[in-house]
Enzyme design. Structure first.
Site: not given
Length: 225
Positions: A71-72
């Site tokens: 997840i960025s």
């Protein structure tokens, strides 16, 4: 859309770290769209990571979500979202569903989101998660994102959440006239985030900033297993 109800300090223990994330990581770095800032305060990032990562959900870095994916960083999600310049009437194609966090952000700001995830287990988990959170304007499928989703094209906006070696031909073709495409392009290890626009059938690009994403694997991307 339905989606998550508005968050406040009375109904969850993560409200304060979420507010701090918006103020210190996102707004402080120049994200100015009121709509983008509001949706990042609303969507509960801790619901998109594993239980073991929840206390780090609002940290200023990516987090693992399984199968070698991440997840960025919150700021990068916000930057890409702002670059799309979303309108309530937009139909959006997302390449790389992952855990569904960026998908939820898009669904809060656009009319409809079509999202493709290469890894079937991630697609299945994201679909279950987003359905449980009440999102009714999202369609998810597992497949090769480099080929886009021609059934519902054209799309007003397209976002790619993995690093590409180039803009895949299908995505350029499926972008609507006057639309925008946000994508990291470069090597398998470091890329430049770019915004592509389509005018009279011609794609032009503008550099935004250096970045680093997991590789975009597929027929018109990096080769993988």
């Amino acid at each position: 859309m339905d989606g998550q109800k508005n968050a406040d300090a009375s109904d969850d223990v993560f409200y304060s770290p979420r507010r701090d994330m918006v103020e210190r990581q996102i707004a402080a770095r120049g994200i100015s769209s009121k709509d983008v800032l509001a949706v990042f305060l609303k969507v509960r990032r801790e619901r998109f990571v594993s239980e073991g990562c929840r206390n780090s959900a609002y940290a200023d870095h990516p987090l693992p979500i399984g199968d070698g994916q991440t997840i960025s960083q919150p700021y990068m999600v916000a930057l890409m979202t702002e670059c799309l310049d979303l309108r309530k009437t937009d139909r959006v194609l997302e390449i790389g569903t992952g855990c569904g966090y960026q998908t939820a952000i898009l669904a809060e700001l656009a009319e409809e989101v079509f999202t493709i995830e290469r890894i079937e287990a991630l697609a299945r988990d994201a679909e279950e998660r987003l359905r449980a959170l009440g999102y009714a304007n999202i369609r998810i499928r597992s497949g090769d994102g480099t080929l886009g989703w021609d059934d519902f094209a054209p799309y007003d906006k397209i976002i790619v959440t993995a690093g590409a070696c180039k803009i895949p031909d299908a995505l350029g073709a499926q972008l609507a006239e006057g639309g925008k495409l946000v994508i990291p392009v470069g090597s398998a290890f470091t890329q430049m985030l770019i915004v592509a626009a389509k005018h009279k059938g011609v794609i032009t690009t503008e550099d935004v900033c250096p970045c680093m994403f997991v590789p975009l694997i597929g027929e018109d991307g990096w080769k993988g297993d």
